[in-house]
Design an enzyme around this catalytic site. Structure first.
Site, mmCIF file in Angstrom:
data_model
loop_
_atom_site.group_PDB
_atom_site.id
_atom_site.type_symbol
_atom_site.label_atom_id
_atom_site.label_comp_id
_atom_site.label_asym_id
_atom_site.label_seq_id
_atom_site.Cartn_x
_atom_site.Cartn_y
_atom_site.Cartn_z
ATOM 1 C CE LYS A 137 -3.966 -2.231 2.181
ATOM 2 N NZ LYS A 137 -4.874 -2.021 1.048
ATOM 3 C CG HIS A 148 2.187 12.386 11.915
ATOM 4 N ND1 HIS A 148 2.090 11.237 12.664
ATOM 5 C CD2 HIS A 148 1.424 13.312 12.551
ATOM 6 C CE1 HIS A 148 1.301 11.459 13.703
ATOM 7 N NE2 HIS A 148 0.882 12.705 13.662
ATOM 8 C CE1 TYR A 185 -12.220 5.232 8.767
ATOM 9 C CE2 TYR A 185 -9.849 5.293 8.377
ATOM 10 C CZ TYR A 185 -11.144 5.266 7.889
ATOM 11 O OH TYR A 185 -11.362 5.259 6.536
ATOM 12 C CD GLN A 209 -4.751 14.466 13.020
ATOM 13 O OE1 GLN A 209 -4.710 14.933 14.153
ATOM 14 N NE2 GLN A 209 -3.828 13.655 12.559
#
Length: 278
Positions: A137, A148, A185, A209
């Protein structure tokens, strides 16, 4: 604590925290360079090259679900623990909280220990990216995703080495809460169409966010206007990061909005939270 000019706690650049000076990994620049270099190589070069002619390792999906569940529990536990040591038991001021580098009482040292362990949990976040690579992916391994993870670990290592308590406590608590939502999630998105159809609230995750980064920026800027003995270098670092991430998430949000209006336009997948169902 005094905030007068000349105070080593508030004006010196990169003033080491004497309470954690001999702690493993605390402010260890060599460790960070090695860790970040290895991480970026594995997820951007070595990993994709290894997977190039291989099928996705979809068999690790149960492992990923267990990993995500562990992260939910860990982050929830840390959030409660940090609250009990700061705003709900530690006597912290929500407006402006300085750092007393001489404080070695039980509550303070317990807070510092929590920060050290929390740093390790944030390092464990790197597995999230490794799983993406193994499942091919690659679109999820975006610049924002990698940046991040790196900056959060940098903050943890820098904080433990140079003063993790004080004003930054709210940022840590918010970060814990965001990760609880995020990993929850992720779990739900992997449970198939029957569950995925109920994830209508995914669209609000990026907004969530953005609110977080706005709160962090305003809160971290407060010590510049309210004297409470919080180191200015900490303020500048955290405020700059909040602006950086706010800008990147706004960029993604606008791209996603255009994609919803025009399905022919594909979003580049920069969001940390709004990933496609895995």
């Amino acid at each position: 604590m005094s905030d007068e000019a000349g105070s080593p706690q508030t004006t010196a650049i990169f003033q080491r925290d004497p309470r954690t000076a001999d702690w493993v990994l605390a402010g260890n620049t060599q460790f960070l360079i090695a860790l970040f270099t290895t991480y970026v190589y594995l997820v951007k070069i070595g990993g994709p090259s290894f997977m190039k002619d291989r099928k996705p390792y979809d068999g690790i999906k149960p492992l990923v679900i267990v990993y995500n569940a562990c992260m939910v529990v860990l982050n929830a536990g840390f959030m409660v623990a940090f609250l009990s040591k700061t705003y709900m038991g530690g006597g912290y001021s929500l407006i402006c909280q300085g750092i007393d580098y001489e404080a070695r009482d039980e509550v303070t040292m317990s807070m510092l220990n929590l920060c050290w362990w929390y740093m390790l949990v944030r390092i464990a976040d790197f597995l999230d990216t490794i799983f993406f690579v193994l499942r091919k992916k690659d679109s999820h391994v975006s610049f924002l995703h990698v940046a991040h993870h790196i900056l959060v670990v940098f903050n943890g290592c820098y904080g433990v080495g140079y003063g993790p308590d004080g004003q930054a406590a709210l940022t840590i608590i918010l970060n814990c809460f965001v990760h609880v939502v995020m990993y929850t999630y992720y779990i739900l998105s992997m449970l198939g169409p029957a569950v995925q159809k109920h994830l209508w609230w995914k669209r609000y995750l990026t907004q969530f966010q953005l609110v977080q980064f706005t709160i962090i920026f305003v809160h971290m800027m407060t010590p510049l206007f309210v004297s409470c003995g919080y180191p200015r270098p900490h303020v500048y670092i955290m405020a700059c990061e909040a602006v950086f991430f706010f800008t990147m998430f706004v960029r993604f949000y606008l791209q996603a909005y255009r994609e919803r209006r025009d399905p022919s336009k594909k979003c580049n997948g920069d969001s940390k939270l709004e990933r496609k169902a895995q």
